[in-house]
Each structure stands twice: as C-alpha cells, then as structure tokens.
Write a protein that holds these residues in place. Sequence first.
Motif, PDB file in Angstrom:
ATOM      1  N   GLN A   1       0.862  -1.181   0.000  1.00  0.00           N
ATOM      2  CA  GLN A   1       0.000   0.000   0.000  1.00  0.00           C
ATOM      3  C   GLN A   1       0.894   1.225   0.000  1.00  0.00           C
ATOM      4  O   GLN A   1       1.614   1.468   0.962  1.00  0.00           O
ATOM      5  N   GLY A   2       0.848   1.978  -1.088  1.00  0.00           N
ATOM      6  CA  GLY A   2       1.746   3.110  -1.208  1.00  0.00           C
ATOM      7  C   GLY A   2       3.185   2.655  -1.172  1.00  0.00           C
ATOM      8  O   GLY A   2       3.561   1.661  -1.795  1.00  0.00           O
TER       9      GLY A   2
ATOM     10  N   LEU B   1       2.660  -1.084  -7.166  1.00  0.00           N
ATOM     11  CA  LEU B   1       3.150  -0.076  -6.222  1.00  0.00           C
ATOM     12  C   LEU B   1       4.650  -0.189  -5.977  1.00  0.00           C
ATOM     13  O   LEU B   1       5.189   0.526  -5.123  1.00  0.00           O
TER      14      LEU B   1
ATOM     15  N   LEU C   1       6.638   3.078  -5.982  1.00  0.00           N
ATOM     16  CA  LEU C   1       6.597   3.958  -4.815  1.00  0.00           C
ATOM     17  C   LEU C   1       7.589   3.492  -3.751  1.00  0.00           C
ATOM     18  O   LEU C   1       8.242   4.312  -3.097  1.00  0.00           O
TER      19      LEU C   1
ATOM     20  N   ARG D   1      10.786   5.585  -2.337  1.00  0.00           N
ATOM     21  CA  ARG D   1      11.108   5.749  -0.915  1.00  0.00           C
ATOM     22  C   ARG D   1      12.542   5.324  -0.634  1.00  0.00           C
ATOM     23  O   ARG D   1      13.284   6.007   0.089  1.00  0.00           O
TER      24      ARG D   1
ATOM     25  N   HIS E   1       4.410  14.969  -0.766  1.00  0.00           N
ATOM     26  CA  HIS E   1       3.868  13.795  -1.460  1.00  0.00           C
ATOM     27  C   HIS E   1       2.663  13.243  -0.696  1.00  0.00           C
ATOM     28  O   HIS E   1       2.604  13.280   0.533  1.00  0.00           O
ATOM     29  N   GLN E   2       1.709  12.698  -1.435  1.00  0.00           N
ATOM     30  CA  GLN E   2       0.495  12.192  -0.791  1.00  0.00           C
ATOM     31  C   GLN E   2       0.759  10.941   0.050  1.00  0.00           C
ATOM     32  O   GLN E   2      -0.035  10.606   0.929  1.00  0.00           O
ATOM     33  N   ASP E   3       1.871  10.251  -0.202  1.00  0.00           N
ATOM     34  CA  ASP E   3       2.201   9.056   0.562  1.00  0.00           C
ATOM     35  C   ASP E   3       2.990   9.436   1.810  1.00  0.00           C
ATOM     36  O   ASP E   3       4.027  10.097   1.736  1.00  0.00           O
ATOM     37  N   ARG E   4       2.507   8.990   2.955  1.00  0.00           N
ATOM     38  CA  ARG E   4       3.124   9.373   4.229  1.00  0.00           C
ATOM     39  C   ARG E   4       4.553   8.882   4.350  1.00  0.00           C
ATOM     40  O   ARG E   4       5.426   9.598   4.864  1.00  0.00           O
ATOM     41  N   HIS E   5       4.832   7.672   3.891  1.00  0.00           N
ATOM     42  CA  HIS E   5       6.190   7.128   4.018  1.00  0.00           C
ATOM     43  C   HIS E   5       7.192   7.879   3.137  1.00  0.00           C
ATOM     44  O   HIS E   5       8.362   8.017   3.498  1.00  0.00           O
TER      45      HIS E   5
END
Length: 971
Positions: free
Chosen positions: A480-481, A545, A548, A552, A576-580
């Motif tokens: 996920q993400g 994914l 992504l 990271r 970025h919309q992804d927290r990680h």
Amino acid sequence: MIQAFKTLSVIVSAVLISHPLLADDAHKSQTWTFTDKDHGWIAYRDCSLSLKDNSLQVKSTGKDPHFGRDLKASGGWKKIRIRLRSPQRLRGELYWKTQKNNSYADKRSQKFDTRMAPKKWQDLVLVFKADSDLTGLRIDPASRKALIEIESISLENSEAPRSASATPVDQIKLLKDFKIELLYSVPTDEQGSWVSMTIDPKGRLIASDQYGALYRITPAKIGSNTNDTQVEKLPVDMGMAHGLLYAFDSLYAVVNGGKERPSGLYRLKDTNGDDQFDEVKFLREIKGAGEHGPHAIILSPDKKSLYIAAGNHTDLPKPEKSLVPRNWDEDLLLPRLWDARGHAAGKLAPGGWICRTDPDGKEFEVVSIGFRNEYDIAFNPEGELFTYDADMEWDVGSPWYRPTRVNHATSGSEFGWRSGTGKWPDYYPDSLPAVVNIGQGSPTGIVFGTGAKFPAKYQDALFISDWSYGIIYAVHMKPQGASYVATYEKFASATPLPVTDLVVNPVDGAFYFTIGGRRTQSGLYRITYTGNESTAPVEPTPDALAGLRELRRDLEEFHGQQGENIVYSVWPYLGHQDRHIRYAARIALEHQPVEQWQNCVLLEKDPAKLITAGIALARNGKPSFKTPLLNRLKSLDWNALTANQKMDLLRLYQLVFVRLGEPTESERKNVLAQINKAYPAQNSFMNRELSRVLVYLNAPKVIERTLELQNKALTQEEQIHYAKVLSSLAAGWNDDLRKKYFNWYVKSTAHKGGMSFNKFLVNIRAEAIKTLSDQEKEMLKPILEVNLEKSAPVVKGPPRPFVKKWTVSELLDAANNDKIQRNFERGREMFAATSCFKCHRFAGEGGTIGPDLTGAGGRFNAQNLLESIIEPSKVISDQYASTMFILDDGRVVNGRVINLSGKNLMVLTDMTNPSNLTVVNRDTIDEMLPSKSSMMPTGLIDTLTKEEALDLLAYLRSGGKTDHELFQKKK
C-alpha cells in the motif's frame, strides 16, 4: 486426568494440615506457626519480623529483603507450604541450602508469583529437590516495600514431580494440511528454558537457555522417529542469549546477561576444526538487561552486515553513525505522568532501537527507534525490515494504550514510544504507523516463511509469536503506497504455548519453533506442510506499487549523507500524498545542515510541503526561527486543509512550542484565530489534538468545551484524555466547572483497565489538585476524599430498560427490508450503550481485549454479524476462544490465559475487567477443555429498539466510514 506436562506453582486454594514441630526429626514433616516468639525465623536483610494476630509480620524495607532459618531435614524431594496474604502481588524466590552445598545460591532456588488478593489468605506450594540433608531455608518475599502476613510455614517430604513435558501436539491447533511434531521436551532443571535459536550450515539448531548455556540440536529427519533428535550442551562459556545468528563462519550471540555476564555482542568461532566453539570474543557492550534488554540479531539481505534489536531498557551502544537524525526528544506539549506502578519511570527517548553493524561489531549505525520492546526482526524477500513491537498491557483502557503491532522499520524511522502517558499516537507525522495492529500480547520471535516448503501464501507470510496468549500468527502483507498493510490469521495455538523463537531451516525447508522463557516448560517443535499445493520456491512478482517503494528507498539513500544537491532532490517530495515518502524526504532533509534550507521553509507556498518542512525546522532550527515560522503558518487557511493536513499542523504547533519556545501573546492570538473555532470538531482524534494545543494556549472557554466533550464521550479512553489535558490547567476555572471536573473522577470508578489503570486516575487527579487554591480544596473536600481505588463503582445514569429478546431472524428480516437512511451517530452511541467499546476497538477507538471490529463489515454479512452479537457462543473465533480448567479441588475456571510466570497461568475470566486475573497452578489442573461458551455476554442488544439495533448493525457494516452507502439517502 492429570496432564503430563503439569508443574507446581501457587495453589489457588488449599487446606493446610497442622503438624507438631519436629525440628530434630529430619525425616518427618515440620510446621511453624506463629503464636509465640520461639519460631526460629530470622530477618537476614532489608526486612523486619514481628508477631501479630497469630501471624508472622514480615515488613520489607529495602530492595533485597530476605529472612530464613537453619534446620535439619532429610534430602530428596521436599514440599514447602506457606500460608500468607499481602496487599501487593509478590514476585519472590525460595532458596535452600544443604549439607553438600551449605550456602544459598541461584542454583538452589525457585521463583514464585502470587496473585493480588489483599484480604484473602492464599497458599504458596513449592516442590524442590535437596541434593543432601537440608540445612536451611531462605525466603525472599518481594523487591519493594511491602507487608506480608504469614500464618504458617510447613515442610514435608514429597514425591518427585511427574516427568515434565512440553505441550503435547494433540493440544495444539494448526492450520489445515500442516503437521506439527514435538521433537524435544527440555528438562527444565538441567537445560533451563530456551528463548532463542539459529541454524548452523549443517542444518543443526543452536538454542540458548534464558539463564544458562547453549545447546546444539540435530533434529530427527523428517518422516523418522522424533526420538532420534539429538541434543548436546556446547562446552563453551556462553549463554543467556536473546539473539543467536550463525554467519561469517561464526556464531554471534546477543547476551542479555546482567550481573552474571556483561550484556552485549559476542562472537564465537571454531578455530581448530573440531566442530566445537573454542574462541569467544566480546565485540561490543550493550548496556541493558532483563526482558527489555538486548534481543535479536539477524543477517542483512546482502549478507554483509548484522542487524540487532533491543528493548527500551537498553542504552544505545554509542553508535558511530545514525540513519535517524540524532535530535530525538520526548516532544510532549503537556506534562507527562510516569507509569503509575513505576515501570520504565525515567526512561527517555529513543526507547527500543534497531542498529546495524559490521561482522566485527566495530561500527554501529542506528536504523530505527521508538519501540517499546521489539524482541525480534526479519527481512522480507524484497529486503524490507519488519518487527513486532510490544504493548504495555497495564495501560489497557487508557487513551495512551497502544496494542502490539507489526511495524515496517524503514530507514530512519521513529515509532513514538514514550514512557508512561507520553506515548505518541500513530498519526503523529514525526513517527510512522503500524502495518497492522494485533492487540494485547507479548511479542517474541518472528520470521518470514522464505525458504520454507510451504504453499506460496505462507512462504510470503511473516510469522509472529505471541508468548502470553500462546499463538503463532501468519501475517499476510499487501503493498500500500510506499509501505504495506496486512491481515493476519492464527497459524498455531495452544494453552499454554509460550512461543519464544521461530526459524526456517534452509536445509530441510521445515519450520521450527521453541517454547519456554521465564523458567516455563520449554520444548522444540517442527511444522511441515502435508497438503497438495505446490511448495516450489516463490519467485518475486512485481506489483503496481513497487515504484513507490523504490522511490522511498531512493530518498532513504540520502539518510546519514550530506551533499550540496540533496535539499533540491528531496524537497519536491515533502508534500507527497504518501506518508512514508514524505517521511523519508523529511529525514533526508534533517540530515543536511539546517542553514542550507531553513529559509526555504519560510518561502514555501504549498501547504503540504510547508507543514512537513516546518516539522523539520521545528526539530532542527534555532529559537530565533520560532517567530518567522509561526508568522508563515498563520497564513494557512484552516478550512482549505485536508483532515490529515490539519492533524499534521496541530502536531507542528506542538513541536514549535516544545522545541523553539513558548509563543508570545500576539503569536498565541494568531494561532487561536486560526484553530480555535474548529473546536469541537466532528472527529474524536481531531478533538484530542485540538484540546492539547488549546489547553496549552489557554483558549477562551476551552474548559467548558472540553468538559462538554468529556460528558458526551462514548469511550472511557476519550473521557480520560480530556481529564488528563485539563489536569495541568490552572486558569479559567469557576466553582461549577471545578465541581463538574472533579465529579467525573467519582464516575470514573465504573471504568476498568489494566494493572496501572486505577492508579493512573488517582495520579491524574492528584496533578489537578495541585492547581487548586486552599479555598477550592475546602469547597471540594467531600469529592476529593473519595478513594478512587477502593470505592464502589458509580454507574453513569439509570440502566437502559429491557425492550425484547431479539432473535437473529427478526433483525435480519428487518435489515433486509430496511428502506430508511441509517444514522451513523446513533449507531456509534449504541456501540457504546451495549458496552462494545469496553472490549472492542472500532475505527481506532475502544478496548483491545476482544477483536478489532473495524473490518468486520467487510468480512461478514449481516447475518454473520447478528449471530455474533445475539448468539456469541454459536461460532467462537479461535483467536479469542477461552479454556475451561477443571481443577483437582473440583472448581472450574473459565477464561483466557494471558500471561505465565514459571509454573503459574494467569487467567482472564472477565473481559470487562482486564486487571482481575485468576492464578491457576498447572499442577492443580485435572483437565483442560476448549470452552463452549464465549467470553462475550449474551443479551447485549436486548435494551435496543429495532431502529437502534439497525443503526448499530449499519455502524458495524460501515467500518466507521460516515460516507458509507447505509448512511446515504435511499433512492
């Protein structure tokens, strides 16, 4: 029938038979009663003895109290009975000395653990073997100040206990098409209790006793007689290892030794080729000991370095490098209370940690921090690191409680453990969330199924151990993400099954695990697959994914590095919309000199980037940047921010005030102008963070609004949060508000929680009392004198009236023909009214004794949900099934084993009162059977009207989403 694996411990109830004092007759029983001073027992250290009411009063006054007496008794198996009572739980030890070994030593001792029953006499029964004539007894009752009353002590001959055996395999529940074998029951008196394992190049296992030596095991070949398993004690001065790893032609041991052997990293080698370790090198001291000390060690995916994990009672070993910026701190806006029972008091960030090092242990580098007590770590085939972190079970029922959880330990990660009430919620942007919350438990060994001859699903699974509940879970990851989410299922379980470590043997492809720890019965097991699915090694398959996660990892390459272009490279990803990815970019930024980028923060126009960069500046900047940063933040339009951005902004304000300094009066007004009108909000977690900041800023009417929220709160956790934030506020009160606030504490006696729960409420109230004037104290005297720990529970409001005995068919028919738009808020109210929040977590709120019901609506249809509510015993989940213990005195105890200590089983019999445990002695159990009754009570919805019941059902089916179709207007 008497179970073969039973051992002796505290007997819940027993009848003492009185014997005359026969101190000179070594072959007969001896009993000491305390009607006169001529009893012969002497205070040796840190305690005093006196007589009162025909009992021996033992007053513990120091850290190492003990008393005893010399005596004469024959050798062999002996049984001692002590009838006692104490206002506190005792964790003590019995020592004996003999003619052959006429001194007290740990080798001649046995630990004991009593239950909390201040007014009840209980009988402590211990069996031990004296190697020759017995010459003395010593009792160490408690390691803290306490008063113990002893009515009598008796010593008698005993038969040898039955041969100890690990939990038989026919009592272990296992997934279909898997086979389990008990390869070896560890003789406790000779080989201790095994807590860690590794595999050597020949496929042999090496295990460590928690308090003793190392053992090498050659397992019986798959399909052969398990008795062919060979066990040898390694002739090397090494053991007490919580972590073992065979790598680089060496055996590495992470020793958790305390006084007996320095804790730290050791390397063992066979230098002469005789298949024995003859060289031991102490590579690095790791200061820490006990169950929160240094733990596991594993090999990196590239097989070039070592990774080591340690709990929160372990100091960082002076690391030379760090992927985590070395600016960690407590970062608590409002005052913190330490644990009410003293656990981890004074322990500060970074808490538990993960480091990596080279094969010689010369250079340590911090990888991840902020854990409570992660015992083990594991890499998935993609090279991503995971751990299973512990909860603080004493905090159950409080707003700062965090369940056990699987964490994705990315580069530079922080997971927010802070001692006492200071634990960060997982939505704080300066930390990372869990992959999945498991619930209450005691995490031990973990391993991925990589290399196991299992179906693909289980080769990809992360297997995690829960020591206290006796469960091995299979956790199934889903990308996920830039990270993962997960579901989990019970892979193997039994009562008891205190799992300590897991390994996959690359030689035979089997799954091995040990049970033991805390001197409980230890054993070695093997699990193999016997079904028809393919067990061929799984080839990695790219997913949508993967890019992504790759992004990271690219950002993480900058962690611990400095360079002229790094700021420009990571800046675009701060929003970025992804927290990680936001997190990885911020950590990379914080590794650069703040002078390079501090002005960029003030020029940033994108709200998402500004908030993330502002967090970095608050954590790294000088106080002179407080005012410019606050001036920049005041331009943000609160109403234009997303819900997540609002939460992150509230955390940013906390960090600014904690790190850069208190706001001026004009700065205070500017912040209030931005956020004050948002309180109260619709979201309970938003209200929690708004209340922190607004109480700190002493916002107008913040007390009235907070008390109103507390009064309406449906969960005890939310109510306690508001009591806690208001406890430090001195200004803005009047007499009516004071009365309303302190009256809540009287009502709070109806709430239940873990071992520290009631004392926490006492301590929070005590902090609030410090803000009172003498006049206010006098006015509130009747309320303040209520003893929160001893007073009878005060139930809030009258009980709901009985409506009818609902059936599944009635409500299912009503739900299937329902044409009305359901009411989300009323559904949530009914979830509270039926006491569901007390045991179950839903959408991040509520208890954790029962299963998390957030995803129940996605897994079960309306009929399944109604059956579980109305007929809870029809189908009982294995994960939350209870056990019926039939004891040898005829009593029956029904509940879940949630902890073990030596020979005791701590059984939870009431889900609504998690601190009230029944201690069951394994040797008093005649039979153990799966309970046919659910611990969930029946009739919970019989006080609901049909419309209320349908709203509750809709709430459960929605997963806590207010925009679910059930809450939309019907077309």
